[in-house]
Every structure is written in structure tokens, then in C-alpha cells.
Design a protein around this motif. Structure first.
Motif, PDB file in Angstrom:
ATOM      1  N   ASP A  53       0.831  -1.214   0.000  1.00 59.60           N
ATOM      2  CA  ASP A  53       0.000   0.000   0.000  1.00 59.60           C
ATOM      3  C   ASP A  53       0.863   1.260   0.000  1.00 59.60           C
ATOM      4  O   ASP A  53       0.816   2.077   0.925  1.00 59.60           O
ATOM      5  CB  ASP A  53      -0.941   0.000   1.203  1.00 59.60           C
ATOM      6  CG  ASP A  53      -2.038   1.050   1.080  1.00 59.60           C
ATOM      7  OD1 ASP A  53      -2.294   1.503  -0.051  1.00 59.60           O
ATOM      8  OD2 ASP A  53      -2.629   1.420   2.105  1.00 59.60           O
ATOM      9  N   PRO A  54       1.666   1.481  -1.055  1.00 63.35           N
ATOM     10  CA  PRO A  54       2.608   2.610  -1.059  1.00 63.35           C
ATOM     11  C   PRO A  54       1.911   3.944  -1.279  1.00 63.35           C
ATOM     12  O   PRO A  54       0.818   4.018  -1.846  1.00 63.35           O
ATOM     13  CB  PRO A  54       3.511   2.279  -2.259  1.00 63.35           C
ATOM     14  CG  PRO A  54       2.590   1.545  -3.194  1.00 63.35           C
ATOM     15  CD  PRO A  54       1.702   0.721  -2.313  1.00 63.35           C
ATOM     16  N   ASP A  55       2.566   4.990  -0.813  1.00 62.93           N
ATOM     17  CA  ASP A  55       2.137   6.344  -1.148  1.00 62.93           C
ATOM     18  C   ASP A  55       2.582   6.691  -2.564  1.00 62.93           C
ATOM     19  O   ASP A  55       3.514   6.092  -3.113  1.00 62.93           O
ATOM     20  CB  ASP A  55       2.737   7.363  -0.179  1.00 62.93           C
ATOM     21  CG  ASP A  55       1.989   7.434   1.140  1.00 62.93           C
ATOM     22  OD1 ASP A  55       0.816   7.028   1.174  1.00 62.93           O
ATOM     23  OD2 ASP A  55       2.576   7.893   2.130  1.00 62.93           O
ATOM     24  N   ALA A  56       1.900   7.664  -3.145  1.00 60.29           N
ATOM     25  CA  ALA A  56       2.296   8.196  -4.449  1.00 60.29           C
ATOM     26  C   ALA A  56       2.168   9.708  -4.399  1.00 60.29           C
ATOM     27  O   ALA A  56       1.288  10.248  -3.719  1.00 60.29           O
ATOM     28  CB  ALA A  56       1.418   7.629  -5.564  1.00 60.29           C
ATOM     29  N   ASN A  57       3.049  10.373  -5.100  1.00 61.58           N
ATOM     30  CA  ASN A  57       3.041  11.833  -5.104  1.00 61.58           C
ATOM     31  C   ASN A  57       1.819  12.372  -5.837  1.00 61.58           C
ATOM     32  O   ASN A  57       1.370  11.812  -6.840  1.00 61.58           O
ATOM     33  CB  ASN A  57       4.311  12.367  -5.777  1.00 61.58           C
ATOM     34  CG  ASN A  57       5.530  12.205  -4.910  1.00 61.58           C
ATOM     35  OD1 ASN A  57       5.472  12.377  -3.700  1.00 61.58           O
ATOM     36  ND2 ASN A  57       6.653  11.856  -5.518  1.00 61.58           N
ATOM     37  N   ARG A  58       1.277  13.459  -5.333  1.00 61.16           N
ATOM     38  CA  ARG A  58       0.244  14.225  -5.999  1.00 61.16           C
ATOM     39  C   ARG A  58       0.733  15.675  -6.098  1.00 61.16           C
ATOM     40  O   ARG A  58       1.640  16.090  -5.392  1.00 61.16           O
ATOM     41  CB  ARG A  58      -1.090  14.195  -5.242  1.00 61.16           C
ATOM     42  CG  ARG A  58      -1.608  12.832  -4.826  1.00 61.16           C
ATOM     43  CD  ARG A  58      -1.918  11.919  -6.002  1.00 61.16           C
ATOM     44  NE  ARG A  58      -2.901  10.900  -5.657  1.00 61.16           N
ATOM     45  CZ  ARG A  58      -2.632   9.748  -5.048  1.00 61.16           C
ATOM     46  NH1 ARG A  58      -1.383   9.473  -4.697  1.00 61.16           N
ATOM     47  NH2 ARG A  58      -3.587   8.866  -4.795  1.00 61.16           N
ATOM     48  N   ARG A  59       0.076  16.424  -6.965  1.00 59.44           N
ATOM     49  CA  ARG A  59       0.354  17.854  -7.066  1.00 59.44           C
ATOM     50  C   ARG A  59      -0.961  18.623  -7.025  1.00 59.44           C
ATOM     51  O   ARG A  59      -2.041  18.083  -7.308  1.00 59.44           O
ATOM     52  CB  ARG A  59       1.101  18.182  -8.363  1.00 59.44           C
ATOM     53  CG  ARG A  59       0.288  17.949  -9.617  1.00 59.44           C
ATOM     54  CD  ARG A  59       1.042  18.350 -10.881  1.00 59.44           C
ATOM     55  NE  ARG A  59       0.231  18.103 -12.076  1.00 59.44           N
ATOM     56  CZ  ARG A  59      -0.621  18.972 -12.614  1.00 59.44           C
ATOM     57  NH1 ARG A  59      -0.787  20.172 -12.054  1.00 59.44           N
ATOM     58  NH2 ARG A  59      -1.314  18.670 -13.693  1.00 59.44           N
ATOM     59  N   LEU A  60      -0.885  19.883  -6.643  1.00 58.25           N
ATOM     60  CA  LEU A  60      -2.044  20.760  -6.643  1.00 58.25           C
ATOM     61  C   LEU A  60      -2.362  21.174  -8.075  1.00 58.25           C
ATOM     62  O   LEU A  60      -1.456  21.454  -8.865  1.00 58.25           O
ATOM     63  CB  LEU A  60      -1.774  22.003  -5.796  1.00 58.25           C
ATOM     64  CG  LEU A  60      -1.377  21.766  -4.334  1.00 58.25           C
ATOM     65  CD1 LEU A  60      -0.994  23.095  -3.679  1.00 58.25           C
ATOM     66  CD2 LEU A  60      -2.490  21.087  -3.562  1.00 58.25           C
ATOM     67  N   VAL A  61      -3.642  21.201  -8.415  1.00 60.06           N
ATOM     68  CA  VAL A  61      -4.055  21.663  -9.739  1.00 60.06           C
ATOM     69  C   VAL A  61      -4.307  23.159  -9.659  1.00 60.06           C
ATOM     70  O   VAL A  61      -5.227  23.605  -8.964  1.00 60.06           O
ATOM     71  CB  VAL A  61      -5.333  20.936 -10.209  1.00 60.06           C
ATOM     72  CG1 VAL A  61      -5.790  21.486 -11.562  1.00 60.06           C
ATOM     73  CG2 VAL A  61      -5.086  19.438 -10.301  1.00 60.06           C
ATOM     74  N   PRO A  62      -3.492  23.974 -10.316  1.00 59.69           N
ATOM     75  CA  PRO A  62      -3.628  25.426 -10.191  1.00 59.69           C
ATOM     76  C   PRO A  62      -4.978  25.918 -10.683  1.00 59.69           C
ATOM     77  O   PRO A  62      -5.564  25.366 -11.614  1.00 59.69           O
ATOM     78  CB  PRO A  62      -2.483  25.966 -11.064  1.00 59.69           C
ATOM     79  CG  PRO A  62      -2.124  24.848 -11.981  1.00 59.69           C
ATOM     80  CD  PRO A  62      -2.412  23.591 -11.245  1.00 59.69           C
ATOM     81  N   GLY A  63      -5.478  26.933 -10.020  1.00 61.87           N
ATOM     82  CA  GLY A  63      -6.737  27.543 -10.411  1.00 61.87           C
ATOM     83  C   GLY A  63      -7.962  26.873  -9.839  1.00 61.87           C
ATOM     84  O   GLY A  63      -9.085  27.306 -10.124  1.00 61.87           O
ATOM     85  N   THR A  64      -7.797  25.828  -9.011  1.00 64.03           N
ATOM     86  CA  THR A  64      -8.954  25.094  -8.496  1.00 64.03           C
ATOM     87  C   THR A  64      -9.193  25.312  -7.002  1.00 64.03           C
ATOM     88  O   THR A  64     -10.082  24.681  -6.429  1.00 64.03           O
ATOM     89  CB  THR A  64      -8.811  23.583  -8.764  1.00 64.03           C
ATOM     90  OG1 THR A  64      -7.680  23.066  -8.048  1.00 64.03           O
ATOM     91  CG2 THR A  64      -8.654  23.310 -10.251  1.00 64.03           C
ATOM     92  N   LEU A  65      -8.419  26.169  -6.359  1.00 61.74           N
ATOM     93  CA  LEU A  65      -8.649  26.463  -4.938  1.00 61.74           C
ATOM     94  C   LEU A  65      -9.828  27.417  -4.819  1.00 61.74           C
ATOM     95  O   LEU A  65      -9.741  28.587  -5.201  1.00 61.74           O
ATOM     96  CB  LEU A  65      -7.391  27.073  -4.320  1.00 61.74           C
ATOM     97  CG  LEU A  65      -7.497  27.489  -2.850  1.00 61.74           C
ATOM     98  CD1 LEU A  65      -7.942  26.321  -1.968  1.00 61.74           C
ATOM     99  CD2 LEU A  65      -6.165  28.053  -2.359  1.00 61.74           C
ATOM    100  N   LYS A  66     -10.944  26.902  -4.294  1.00 64.99           N
ATOM    101  CA  LYS A  66     -12.178  27.684  -4.243  1.00 64.99           C
ATOM    102  C   LYS A  66     -12.887  27.450  -2.903  1.00 64.99           C
ATOM    103  O   LYS A  66     -12.680  26.433  -2.245  1.00 64.99           O
ATOM    104  CB  LYS A  66     -13.127  27.272  -5.380  1.00 64.99           C
ATOM    105  CG  LYS A  66     -12.528  27.392  -6.779  1.00 64.99           C
ATOM    106  CD  LYS A  66     -12.244  28.828  -7.161  1.00 64.99           C
ATOM    107  CE  LYS A  66     -11.657  28.894  -8.581  1.00 64.99           C
ATOM    108  NZ  LYS A  66     -11.318  30.284  -8.973  1.00 64.99           N
TER     109      LYS A  66
END
Length: 448
Positions: free
Chosen positions: A82-95
Motif C-alpha cells: 500500500d505505497p504512497d504516491a506523489n500528488r500535485r495541486l491543480v492550479p486555479g482550483t482552490l475555491k
């Protein structure tokens, strides 16, 4: 694909300044069945992520079944630690989130664009298809349309009830397309539309549909196909939340009533070259015919994407404007692929087969893969329904048949990714088998 941390940090800081009462932000992504998963972050920790700190979530969160359980799929889930995987923030979607009782924010996250994207993450599958098209000089412009039902907030013995007309307090149990329904339910519908706009979604036309309590929302055409799919996913989340706030239950379930029309996801797609010319309109629209042929050829092999569950398969055939075979036609809503009347600049294909509860990233990826295949193979399509009402090719309408048709199709595996296809098909197979492990009341009535 990567966004400079200074840009993301500026977005987070601007959000905090505008919404000082927000203490937490939900970081969310869509899993294979089309549900959001994620984490609730303190907003000050979000600044650290925006500045470049790692953002990791379990890789296998993408593999969840419809009920949230994990299935054994190859070595995933039970033999991989059950490993972790990197994610990134999607710009313009912070609402801001306006439908919760406490101030809250939300922001999309994804593995696409990271150093090791998850091959079976829906957004990553679409991103790969778009990247391949871009390298070929093909630029899609996309618009989604989503149908949904309103129900009373309370279920009756587990079954949905018609929504109460706020003016008469009677059940809105009559199927119609009347404009008055928009007025009667204007409070909740207007809030849904405004909330969508607050999320950055370009929502446009609202229509009262045929089913009782059924509506449709249209989104603007976007030359950012990933963002268009983001809009569809986010609208489902916000609409359910707004409905509950108003005392209703909103659902994108494909076929909530056997006697009334189901809810679909219609996707309009046009293709342009780097100079802005509509590729489908060139050479007396011959590329349009090739694209249609490619879509129709792959359609029977992508049915687990277009109809991702037992209920979605119920929607196909037997009701208004729901196709029973893979077909196409000009200005024909009985066809899977409708060519709306338009000028050459806006010539497009409307793909009408997918259910409203399908995963928008995967639906669009499958449609684009079909268009790409058609443009490359340059085959002629079958006759349009305008010329022959019996024209069409069969597609599977049982889930296990559909999974078999998808899993071993070479073009689907090549265009959507073999690892994704194997994972997705096993997820659908396991979900279907789990769904069968319950004896319902009808079974006792028939066989006890």
C-alpha cells in the motif's frame, strides 16, 4: 505540466486573504468509479505544499470500488505494501465551499505531471491522450452536458421520492419539459449555478428535462480539455451539496426510475490544428466521417467506461433519446454520435452514450481515442440514421461481456494504456460480482 511553486503559493495566499475564516481545505481527486477521495488540510499546511513540500496519498486510493472497498487487482492493494504516491495541486482550483455548515475550501490534486504519475489514475489517463494528440498537432475543444434528478431528501424504505414542489408542496411527479419547473425550483437551481460559477465552472444553460424532477446543465466550450473534465467532476460534488442544503437529494444515477428517462453525460468535441482551423470540416468534412467511424469502432469496446455499473446499463434503449446500438446521425438525438447543425468553424461531434455517473476524465479519454483512431485509419462510417433508421452496430449490455470486450482490444489498450485497461476492467468485474452478492425481495417472491 509542472506549475512554479511561486504561482501556487500566490494562489493560496490570495485565497487566505479573501477567505480569512477558512481554516481547512479539502484536497480531492477522482477515483476510478468517479468518487472524490482526499485529505482535509489546515490551510497553513497548504501553503507549505504550494511552496514545494511533498504531497503524498496512498496510490491504491484510486482503486476503490463503488462502495469504497479495495479489491485484489494484480499485485495492487494486498501485495504491494500500500505505497504512497506523489500528488500535485491543480492550479486555479482552490475555491470556497459554500454548502457546508462551516467555512471550508477545496482544491483538486492529481498525479499527472508528477515524476511518477499513477498509470491508472483517471486524470492521468486523459492527460496522456491529450499529450499524444498535442504532439500530432490536434487540439480538442470540449463541452460537457450533465443530466441529473432531484429527489426528496428523505428516502422511503430506501427508495427515492419525488421532490416536493416548493409552491404547492405537492410531489413533482409529472414528467415534462415545462419552463415553469425552472421557476418552481429556482431557489435550488440558481444556487447550484452560482455555486458552480464560484468554483470556476463555466456553467451556462439550465433545462428542465423530461423526467419528474430531472434537469440538465450545460458547460461552456473549453480549449483546455482537462479543465472541462474538472468542471464536470466538480459540478457533481457541488450540486449534491447544494441540494442537501435546500432539503433535496441530487443524484447523477443513470436510471433512477424504470418508467422515466435516464440521465446522460453528453460531450461535444471539436478538433483544431495549431492555426485554429477546424480539422473535422476540412476536405468536404471527410475527416468528420473518419472520426465518426473510429468512434463507432471503439465504442463497443469502451462500454465499461460509458456505462460503468449495473444501473447505467439499464439506461440504454427503450426510452427517449437513448441509443440501443452504436450509430450516428445529423441532428439526430437517437444516435450515439450526433452531429449538431453548425457552421464549419464550430463543426463538432456530440457523444451521447455515457451515463451521467460515468467518470468524465475516462469518458473524454475514450472519445478522443476513438476520434484519433478514426483520423489515422481513415475508414468510412456506416450509414447515418438519417439514411437508414436500422443502421448501427451492437454493443455489449451486460457488464461481464463489456469487460471482456474492453480488456483484450488492442487499440483500446494502446490508446488508453494497457495497465489502466487491466486495472479498470478488474475493478469493474469485482464491483459487478460484489453487487450480485445480495438477495433482494423480488428473488424471494419469485423463487422461495
Amino acid at each position: 505540466m509542472k506549475t512554479p511553486s511561486c504561482t501556487l503559493l500566490a494562489e493560496v495566499r490570495a485565497f487566505r486573504q479573501k477567505h480569512p475564516d477558512v481554516r481547512y481545505v479539502d484536497l480531492i481527486a477522482l477515483d476510478i468509479p468517479g468518487h472524490f477521495y482526499g485529505k482535509r488540510y489546515p490551510v497553513e499546511m497548504l501553503e507549505k505544499v504550494a511552496a514545494g513540500s511533498p504531497l503524498k496519498l496512498p496510490q491504491n486510493a484510486v482503486l476503490l470500488g463503488v462502495q469504497g472497498g479495495l479489491f485484489k487487482i494484480g499485485d495492487y492493494c494486498f501485495n504491494d505494501g500500500d505505497p504512497d504516491a506523489n500528488r500535485r495541486l491543480v492550479p486555479g482550483t482552490l475555491k470556497p465551499v459554500s454548502w457546508e455548515s462551516q467555512p471550508l475550501g477545496q482544491m483538486l490534486i492529481t498525479s499527472d505531471g508528477t515524476d511518477a504519475p499513477i498509470e491508472f489514475e483517471p486524470r492521468e489517463v486523459l492527460a496522456r491522450v491529450l499529450q499524444r494528440l498535442q504532439h500530432k498537432g490536434i487540439h480538442p475543444v470540449v463541452a460537457f452536458e450533465l443530466e441529473f434528478y432531484l429527489f426528496d431528501k428523505k428516502l422511503a424504505n430506501g427508495l427515492p421520492q419525488f421532490p416536493r414542489d416548493p409552491l404547492s408542496d405537492d410531489a413533482d411527479d409529472q414528467p415534462n419539459l415545462h419552463i415553469e419547473r425552472l421557476s418552481r425550483f429556482s431557489a435550488v437551481l440558481d444556487d447550484m449555478a452560482q455555486t458552480a460559477r464560484d468554483q470556476g465552472i463555466d456553467s451556462t444553460v439550465i433545462t428542465a428535462e423530461i423526467g419528474p424532477g430531472q434537469f440538465e446543465i450545460n458547460f461552456g466550450h473549453s480549449d483546455d480539455a482537462l479543465r472541462a473534465a474538472d468542471w464536470a467532476a466538480l459540478f457533481c460534488r457541488s450540486t449534491r451539496g447544494v441540494a442537501l442544503k435546500h432539503g433535496y437529494r441530487a443524484s447523477f444515477m443513470a436510471k433512477p426510475y424504470l418508467q422515466f428517462p435516464g440521465s446522460g453525460m453528453h460531450v461535444h468535441v471539436s478538433l483544431y490544428d495549431g492555426a485554429g482551423n477546424n480539422l473535422l470540416a476540412a476536405h468536404q468534412q471527410q475527416p468528420l466521417r473518419h472520426a465518426v467511424a473510429g468512434c463507432l469502432q471503439l465504442l463497443p469496446h469502451c462500454m465499461p467506461i460509458f456505462a460503468p455499473n449495473h444501473n447505467a446499463l439499464r439506461r440504454l434503449g427503450g426510452t427517449v433519446n437513448a441509443a440501443t446500438r452504436a450509430s450516428w446521425g445529423f441532428e439526430d438525438r437517437d444516435a450515439c454520435l450526433r452531429i449538431p447543425e453548425s457552421d464549419p468553424r464550430n463543426l463538432r461531434i456530440e457523444h451521447r452514450l455515457a451515463s451521467a455517473d460515468a467518470n468524465p476524465y475516462l469518458v473524454l479519454a475514450a472519445i478522443l481515442a476513438g476520434l484519433e483512431h478514426g483520423l489515422e485509419t481513415r475508414q468510412e462510417p456506416i450509414a447515418p440514421l438519417n439514411d437508414d433508421r436500422s443502421s448501427g452496430t451492437d454493443f455489449p449490455v451486460e457488464m461481464l461481456d463489456a469487460v471482456r470486450a474492453m480488456q483484450h482490444h488492442t487499440v483500446v489498450r494502446d490508446t488508453l494504456g494497457a495497465e489502466f485497461v487491466d486495472v479498470y476492467c478488474e475493478n469493474k468485474r469485482q464491483d459487478h460480482l460484489a453487487f450480485q452478492q445480495e438477495i433482494n425481495a423480488r428473488e424471494y417472491r419469485w423463487f422461495l
